[in-house]
Design a protein around this motif. Structure first.
Motif, PDB file in Angstrom:
ATOM      1  N   PHE A 608       6.496 -27.798  34.377  1.00 23.78           N
ATOM      2  CA  PHE A 608       7.005 -29.387  35.025  1.00 23.78           C
ATOM      3  C   PHE A 608       8.536 -27.708  35.239  1.00 23.78           C
ATOM      4  O   PHE A 608       8.873 -27.799  36.957  1.00 23.78           O
ATOM      5  CB  PHE A 608       7.770 -30.412  33.685  1.00 23.78           C
ATOM      6  N   LEU A 609       8.854 -27.351  34.650  1.00 19.61           N
ATOM      7  CA  LEU A 609       9.561 -26.368  35.027  1.00 19.61           C
ATOM      8  C   LEU A 609       9.853 -25.490  36.655  1.00 19.61           C
ATOM      9  O   LEU A 609      10.725 -25.192  37.173  1.00 19.61           O
ATOM     10  CB  LEU A 609      10.661 -25.568  34.457  1.00 19.61           C
ATOM     11  N   ILE A 624      20.126 -30.058  33.371  1.00 15.05           N
ATOM     12  CA  ILE A 624      19.094 -29.774  33.045  1.00 15.05           C
ATOM     13  C   ILE A 624      19.355 -29.898  30.834  1.00 15.05           C
ATOM     14  O   ILE A 624      19.905 -28.728  31.055  1.00 15.05           O
ATOM     15  CB  ILE A 624      18.394 -29.320  33.073  1.00 15.05           C
ATOM     16  N   MET A 625      18.769 -30.706  30.390  1.00 15.79           N
ATOM     17  CA  MET A 625      18.770 -31.016  29.087  1.00 15.79           C
ATOM     18  C   MET A 625      17.101 -30.957  28.505  1.00 15.79           C
ATOM     19  O   MET A 625      17.005 -31.525  29.103  1.00 15.79           O
ATOM     20  CB  MET A 625      20.170 -31.612  28.013  1.00 15.79           C
ATOM     21  N   VAL A 626      16.439 -29.310  27.787  1.00 16.55           N
ATOM     22  CA  VAL A 626      15.660 -29.758  26.847  1.00 16.55           C
ATOM     23  C   VAL A 626      15.968 -29.891  26.237  1.00 16.55           C
ATOM     24  O   VAL A 626      16.544 -29.045  24.931  1.00 16.55           O
ATOM     25  CB  VAL A 626      14.515 -28.480  27.336  1.00 16.55           C
ATOM     26  N   VAL A 669      17.131 -34.848  32.226  1.00 16.49           N
ATOM     27  CA  VAL A 669      15.982 -34.735  30.316  1.00 16.49           C
ATOM     28  C   VAL A 669      15.026 -34.237  29.783  1.00 16.49           C
ATOM     29  O   VAL A 669      14.311 -35.593  30.120  1.00 16.49           O
ATOM     30  CB  VAL A 669      16.857 -35.759  29.328  1.00 16.49           C
ATOM     31  N   ILE A 670      14.082 -33.262  29.138  1.00 13.39           N
ATOM     32  CA  ILE A 670      12.531 -33.420  29.211  1.00 13.39           C
ATOM     33  C   ILE A 670      12.855 -33.446  27.666  1.00 13.39           C
ATOM     34  O   ILE A 670      13.389 -32.381  26.720  1.00 13.39           O
ATOM     35  CB  ILE A 670      12.710 -31.855  29.305  1.00 13.39           C
ATOM     36  N   LEU A 671      12.038 -33.845  26.977  1.00 13.04           N
ATOM     37  CA  LEU A 671      12.351 -34.001  25.619  1.00 13.04           C
ATOM     38  C   LEU A 671      10.875 -33.804  25.119  1.00 13.04           C
ATOM     39  O   LEU A 671       9.481 -34.226  25.405  1.00 13.04           O
ATOM     40  CB  LEU A 671      11.956 -35.276  25.009  1.00 13.04           C
ATOM     41  N   ARG A 701      17.373 -38.978  35.083  1.00  9.53           N
ATOM     42  CA  ARG A 701      15.513 -38.796  34.832  1.00  9.53           C
ATOM     43  C   ARG A 701      15.241 -38.729  33.395  1.00  9.53           C
ATOM     44  O   ARG A 701      16.017 -37.338  32.941  1.00  9.53           O
ATOM     45  CB  ARG A 701      15.437 -37.737  35.690  1.00  9.53           C
ATOM     46  N   LEU A 702      14.501 -39.343  32.075  1.00 12.76           N
ATOM     47  CA  LEU A 702      14.495 -38.201  31.085  1.00 12.76           C
ATOM     48  C   LEU A 702      12.903 -38.747  31.487  1.00 12.76           C
ATOM     49  O   LEU A 702      12.114 -39.356  31.840  1.00 12.76           O
ATOM     50  CB  LEU A 702      13.849 -39.502  30.372  1.00 12.76           C
ATOM     51  N   VAL A 703      12.119 -37.421  30.778  1.00 13.72           N
ATOM     52  CA  VAL A 703      10.605 -36.699  30.823  1.00 13.72           C
ATOM     53  C   VAL A 703      10.341 -36.778  29.541  1.00 13.72           C
ATOM     54  O   VAL A 703      10.439 -35.587  29.015  1.00 13.72           O
ATOM     55  CB  VAL A 703      10.492 -35.295  31.922  1.00 13.72           C
ATOM     56  N   ILE A 704       9.143 -37.247  29.317  1.00 12.73           N
ATOM     57  CA  ILE A 704       9.103 -37.441  27.544  1.00 12.73           C
ATOM     58  C   ILE A 704       7.558 -36.555  27.429  1.00 12.73           C
ATOM     59  O   ILE A 704       6.798 -36.873  28.456  1.00 12.73           O
ATOM     60  CB  ILE A 704       8.976 -38.632  26.679  1.00 12.73           C
ATOM     61  N   VAL A 705       7.155 -35.438  26.601  1.00 11.06           N
ATOM     62  CA  VAL A 705       6.379 -34.667  27.102  1.00 11.06           C
ATOM     63  C   VAL A 705       5.529 -35.126  25.719  1.00 11.06           C
ATOM     64  O   VAL A 705       6.210 -34.494  24.473  1.00 11.06           O
ATOM     65  CB  VAL A 705       6.389 -33.181  27.404  1.00 11.06           C
TER      66      VAL A 705
END
Length: 735
Positions: A608-609, A624-626, A669-671, A701-705
């Motif tokens: 993704f990054l 960006i925050m992971v 944010v990527i969670l 945007r929130l991206v949940i993995v």
């Protein structure tokens, strides 16, 4: 053979706790209790955490606070130590110090140099250290001006009593008068918390401050005068109708305001300070980032304030308003500094001129001749001389220097300007002292973390207007045992702004049966109808809808202007879920078995990054925050991100745990959910407070993995998020 530590499995000695309380109660008012607090630090004992009653007497409350801070300190000691050979080298930072008469005089450069940054003497003050398998405390020794000139070594318990003896190498330094220390950590915060509680126990119920009795039982709160009729200035910082209504309704000495994510807690604090407080106020919190947010807003107002703490630990806004930085900008200090620089420059030129004239006879040739003479001195006579002094000095040379100084007239001039430099240095000290006093006497607000607030008990409590109100930001993260310290500062009212739906205080105590409760969480139980801020200014409206429905009964709405801005940046959908089909993806931690990590999710986030283009996002001024629920996964993500130029100090691209993310926000944010198994077991990821923080940090945007099958099996908020988010198995669904 070193025994494995079994002390954490022992049963807490409650008799020891009762004996301590009885001893404190028997002390005379004039007796010093610092010894008891210092003994507790240097001779730690296993203490269990206790529950704080929702309502009770002030004495019982303070006793519970004392027990809990002792339990926290025991947990700190246990987590800072190990039970295998070499644990000191692995866990602790090593430093070599120059020691004389049981005092540390300076930091010696480590001859085994670990390549770490240089440590200053003052940075070691109030640190718990280990030396020769013994706990020691480094207490500061100050001069008349308050500067730390040495550290006194106070010795305590031997590690063998804790089953923590280490056979680590290099306990001794090869340099004379030098000693090796292993740094466990800064413990003054525990000391002041213990001290405040111990003093109240000693003084008894009759001398408890009224505010502390109301803290112990919020139902007993009393009227307090706020300037609720004042005009609320919205020229620089807005104030919505809900915020204004809450401000106008404050009437007691114990107030609580619930602030869900992004609803303007720092804005509310700004207006309290700007309009409602008649005297001075202390604004305090657990983390420096909250201090920075409030300082940024106060800088636009006419409210005079000062920030306590080191500038290097603060954000850019707060760092400009520390005492040190404000003193530097004071006009009187600037003038004194300029005069000192000018005078020093004159003296330097005169000294350089004298040295030039002196070298007309005693230059390099003189030094070369003296070196040759040294070579002809026999071994026995060599012992009587200092080589360097012999080469660079001599009676004849000293006479020549004096002769040139007097003959040229430079001697009297140098003496005159040397006196002038000393006078200017004294003026500089006076100017700084005056500036410090002026700043404090004109400040209406003091901003600092809860641990730094203890400075107000001593040298920094010089405000002309007394501090009558303490405002607690992110109050849910402030432990109960911090409250006696606030009462010790002499405040009459406490305004707590937090959210019981978010994280509770961090704790070193590993006891799942006793989750540490924050002051705000208890306040919300006792006073269940706390006013709540209801308009949020952070999240995409779709994300706000999910968070509001899952945790706040649908009461949170998005400001229309913010909603339009977020949709323009990210489109109508602000939440995406990247799923995968691998029920065995999660693994136990390599360093701590209770932790987890998930290499499949690391690979997905890396893709993704790479696809999103971290560098391009940063160039576009996106943050960006992971976030991950587990430390082990966080470390794995950090190692991966290093290939993309990740720097831990870069606030634009952060990789943190959920606990460290509270109070923060980012555009994207990527969670990483980590948990993936056929049983649907998600461990503490199911904790609603932790989940609320994790999914509410994103602005655009929130991206949940995560493995959506695992999380769909769980009833409750996670199933709702899966239903609301755009779920897919490819990166394209999130971009």
């Amino acid at each position: 053979m070193i025994k494995r530590n079994k002390s954490t499995k022992q049963r807490p000695n409650h008799d020891a706790m009762n004996d301590l309380i009885n001893k404190l109660s028997a002390l005379d008012v004039d007796d010093k209790i610092e010894y008891n607090a210092q003994t507790a630090l240097l001779h730690p004992k296993l203490t269990s955490q206790c529950d704080v009653r929702d309502t009770g007497s002030a004495t019982d409350y303070v006793k519970a606070c004392l027990q809990n801070v002792l339990a926290e300190y025991w947990g700190f000691v246990m987590k800072s130590t190990g039970d295998r050979p070499g644990w000191m080298r692995k866990l602790l930072k090593r430093v070599v110090l120059s020691v004389k008469d049981n005092d540390v005089k300076s930091v010696v450069k480590d001859e085994y140099g670990d390549g770490e940054e240089e440590i200053k003497l003052e940075e070691l003050a109030w640190n718990l250290v280990v030396s020769a398998n013994q706990l020691c405390l480094l207490k500061p020794v100050r001069d008349g001006g308050g500067e730390i000139i040495a550290l006194s070594i106070v010795k305590g318990m031997e590690l063998k009593k804790l089953n923590k003896v280490d056979s680590a190498e290099s306990f001794h330094s090869s340099k004379p008068d030098a000693q090796v220390f292993f740094i466990m950590g800064y413990i003054r915060t525990y000391y002041v918390d213990m001290l405040a509680a111990m003093e109240f126990i000693r003084d008894g119920e009759s001398k408890m401050p009224a505010v502390l009795a109301c803290v112990a039982n919020p139902n007993r709160r009393t009227p307090f005068v706020y300037n609720t009729g004042a005009h609320i200035d919205t020229s620089n910082i807005g104030c919505n109708a809900v915020q204004e209504g809450i401000l106008r309704s404050m009437t007691t000495n114990i107030e609580g305001i619930q602030g869900p994510p992004g609803t303007g807690k720092s804005t509310t604090i700004f207006h309290i300070l700007n309009s409602l407080i008649l005297d001075a106020a202390l604004v305090t919190c657990v983390q420096n980032k909250a201090v920075d947010s409030i300082a940024e807003k106060l800088a636009t107002s006419t409210v005079e304030f000062v920030v306590l703490g080191r500038a290097k630990n603060l954000g850019p806004s707060a760092a400009q308003f520390t005492m040190e930085e404000r003193v530097k900008r004071d006009a009187g200090v600037v003038r004194a500094k300029a005069r000192l620089a000018s005078t020093t420059s004159i003296l330097s030129r005169l000294i350089k001129k004298l040295e030039t004239k002196e070298k007309s006879r005693f230059g390099p040739v003189h030094v070369a001749v003296r070196r040759k003479l040294w070579g002809r001195i026999d071994t026995e006579r060599e012992k009587e001389y200092n080589k360097d002094d012999f080469i660079h000095n001599s009676p004849w040379r000293r006479w020549w220097r004096q002769y040139i100084a007097e003959r040229s007239g430079l001697g009297p001039a140098i003496r005159f300007w040397s006196v002038q430099v000393l006078a200017r240095q004294a003026d500089m000290v006076k100017a700084k002292q005056w500036a410090r006093g002026f700043i404090l006497s004109h400040s209406k607000a003091v901003l600092c973390t809860i641990d730094t607030a203890s400075a107000l008990l001593h040298e920094d409590n010089q405000l002309a207007t007394p501090i009558t109100v303490a405002i607690l930001d992110e109050a849910g993260t402030i432990p109960e045992f911090k409250m006696p310290l606030l009462a010790k500062l002499g405040v009459s009212a406490i305004i707590a702004i937090g959210d019981q739906k978010q994280l509770q205080p961090f704790s070193h105590v590993d006891d799942p049966r006793r989750t540490p409760s924050g002051y705000f969480h208890r306040l919300a139980r006792v006073l269940p109808r706390l006013p709540m801020l209801k308009t949020q200014y952070r999240m995409h409206p779709q994300l706000c809808s999910i968070v509001s429905g899952a945790f706040y009964n649908g009461q949170i709405s998005t400001d229309p202007g913010i909603a339009a801005k977020r949709i323009a940046a990210a489109g109508p959908s602000g939440v995406a879920w990247i799923s995968y089909d691998d029920a065995q993806a999660e693994s136990s931690g390599r360093f701590k078995r209770t932790s987890k990590w998930n290499p499949t999710e690391v690979d997905i986030i890396e893709s993704f990054l790479a696809r999103a283009g971290v560098a391009d996002l940063l160039l576009a001024n996106k943050t960006i925050m992971v976030i991950s629920f587990y430390k082990e996964q966080t470390k794995a993500l950090q190692r991966m991100a290093e290939t993309y130029g990740f720097q831990p100090t870069d606030q634009r691209f952060r990789i943190v745990t959920v606990d460290a993310a509270q109070g923060s926000e980012a555009d994207i944010v990527i969670l990483s959910c980590v948990r993936s198994n056929a049983e649907g077991d998600i461990g503490f990821v199911s904790n609603a407070n932790r989940m609320c923080v994790a999914i509410s940090r994103a602005k655009e945007r929130l991206v949940i993995v995560g493995d959506s099958k695992t999380f769909r099996r769980r009833p409750g908020p996670w199933r709702g998020v899966c239903a609301e988010a755009r779920v897919g198995t490819s990166i394209e669904c999130a971009v």
